[in-house]
Write an enzyme that holds these catalytic residues in place. Structure first.
Site, mmCIF file in Angstrom:
data_model
loop_
_atom_site.group_PDB
_atom_site.id
_atom_site.type_symbol
_atom_site.label_atom_id
_atom_site.label_comp_id
_atom_site.label_asym_id
_atom_site.label_seq_id
_atom_site.Cartn_x
_atom_site.Cartn_y
_atom_site.Cartn_z
ATOM 1 N N ILE A 58 0.811 -1.212 0.000
ATOM 2 C CA ILE A 58 0.000 0.000 0.000
ATOM 3 C C ILE A 58 0.853 1.276 0.000
ATOM 4 O O ILE A 58 0.373 2.348 -0.366
ATOM 5 C CB ILE A 58 -0.952 0.025 1.217
ATOM 6 C CG1 ILE A 58 -2.021 1.108 1.052
ATOM 7 C CG2 ILE A 58 -0.174 0.195 2.498
ATOM 8 C CD1 ILE A 58 -3.033 1.155 2.152
ATOM 9 N N TYR A 59 2.119 1.180 0.369
ATOM 10 C CA TYR A 59 2.950 2.376 0.453
ATOM 11 C C TYR A 59 3.185 2.948 -0.948
ATOM 12 O O TYR A 59 3.831 2.322 -1.795
ATOM 13 C CB TYR A 59 4.297 2.079 1.107
ATOM 14 C CG TYR A 59 4.217 1.594 2.537
ATOM 15 C CD1 TYR A 59 3.082 1.797 3.318
ATOM 16 C CD2 TYR A 59 5.285 0.929 3.124
ATOM 17 C CE1 TYR A 59 3.018 1.354 4.631
ATOM 18 C CE2 TYR A 59 5.229 0.487 4.439
ATOM 19 C CZ TYR A 59 4.083 0.692 5.180
ATOM 20 O OH TYR A 59 4.020 0.248 6.474
ATOM 21 N N SER A 60 2.642 4.140 -1.172
ATOM 22 C CA SER A 60 2.740 4.804 -2.480
ATOM 23 C C SER A 60 2.285 3.891 -3.609
ATOM 24 O O SER A 60 2.869 3.867 -4.690
ATOM 25 C CB SER A 60 4.162 5.298 -2.747
ATOM 26 O OG SER A 60 4.528 6.327 -1.857
ATOM 27 N N GLY A 62 2.595 0.795 -4.098
ATOM 28 C CA GLY A 62 3.595 -0.162 -4.550
ATOM 29 C C GLY A 62 4.919 0.447 -4.955
ATOM 30 O O GLY A 62 5.906 -0.278 -5.153
#
Length: 323
Positions: A58-60, A62
């Site tokens: 979920i961070y940026s 992917g």
């Protein structure tokens, strides 16, 4: 750099874990660093002996995984690195693009492998507990991924102790691959897990890798420095605003730091590292001095009086242990 076994497993990780949520695309969060800004921090971490890296799908959206994968390839050896990534939160608009169903877990693993440009994930972490999916389905899907070689170890994050114990019991009874690590928010301002989750992990031999050991930067003095993250991170407001004990704890950290002549971050991190059962705090590095502060905390021993001063604000309001 010190290295330590992660829980009861044979896997050895550095005492500091480099968290990569800070690296990706600032359109996701304004304080996130783009790849050209992020790569030096990953390189410096590797050169300092950090072998443990944490990211999530979920961070940026992917992009954090892509940046980490490229940096590990360019600056280190894949076999030397221990990479953890996570899944649970929505990754798209579809009904199955979230949660811990077999469908979403297996799809998430394949997508993360591609973004990280690797054949295996060292530690695959369920990012939260999914109340809408039977734990049997989740545990069996994770075991499948371990047995086919896509995952080496399993981890969990931020759930109630009873939820985690249900997973552990089911995995043990059915001889499935079991969790070896737990990520949960733990710092001088957030200590609720001392009541149940941390004792459970100690009893079960689960390695603790706390996230946000500096309280989203508040314990490092971000409120005084007026950093971009301090002014735009919604979680800072949601989790910490309006709590008297937060201000008192920050003041206590600053008092110990001033007396010692050291940065507040070093004091707050040294406290986390000193706690029984803590394997490796997950740290974000986004300023040149962050790594030196973290490395300095590894050798810093706090006195009993200092620990008492740091813990006093929350101790005065501590929730009594339940029977």
């Amino acid at each position: 750099m010190e290295y330590i076994r992660l829980g009861r497993s044979g896997l050895k990780v550095s005492r500091l874990c480099l968290g990569c949520m800070t690296y990706g695309d600032p359109t996701w969060r304004p304080w996130v660093l783009r790849e050209d800004e992020a790569r030096p921090f990953i390189r410096d971490g590797l050169e300092a002996g950090i072998n443990f890296f944490d990211t999530a799908n979920i961070y940026s959206a992917g992009e954090s995984e892509r940046i980490l994968g490229r940096a590990i390839k360019d600056f280190g050896r894949r076999d030397d690195a221990v990479i953890a990534t996570k899944a649970y939160f929505p990754t798209g608009g579809g009904a199955n693009d979230r949660g811990l169903s077999r469908k979403h877990i297996l799809a998430s693993i394949d997508a993360s492998l591609q973004r990280l440009n690797t054949d295996f994930i060292d530690i695959f972490v369920i990012h939260r507990f999914d109340p809408h999916t039977p734990i049997e389905e989740t545990a069996e899907a994770l075991d499948t991924a371990v047995r086919v070689g896509k995952i080496r170890y399993l981890g969990a994050s931020s759930m109630h102790a009873w939820q985690f114990m249900k997973f552990l019991a089911f995995q043990r009874y059915n001889r499935l691959a079991s969790f070896i690590t737990m990520q949960s928010q733990y710092n001088l301002m957030t200590r609720e897990d001392e009541q149940e989750l941390i004792p459970l992990c100690q009893e079960e031999g689960i390695g603790l890798t706390p996230w946000s050991p500096l309280g989203r930067g508040l314990l490092a003095g971000s409120h005084r420095a007026e950093t971009l993250r301090a002014g735009t991170d919604e979680q800072v407001t949601q989790w910490y605003d309006g709590r008297k004990e937060v201000d008192e704890t920050i003041a206590a950290v600053e008092k110990v730091a001033d007396t010692r002549g050291l940065p507040p971050a070093r004091i707050a991190l040294a406290w986390v590292l000193s706690r029984h059962g803590i394997t490796a705090p997950i740290l974000g590095l986004s300023k040149p001095h962050h790594l030196s502060d973290a490395l300095g905390a590894l050798q810093l021993v706090l006195s009993g009086d200092e620990v008492g001063l740091l813990e006093a604000p929350l101790n005065a309001r501590k929730i009594p242990a339940r029977w």
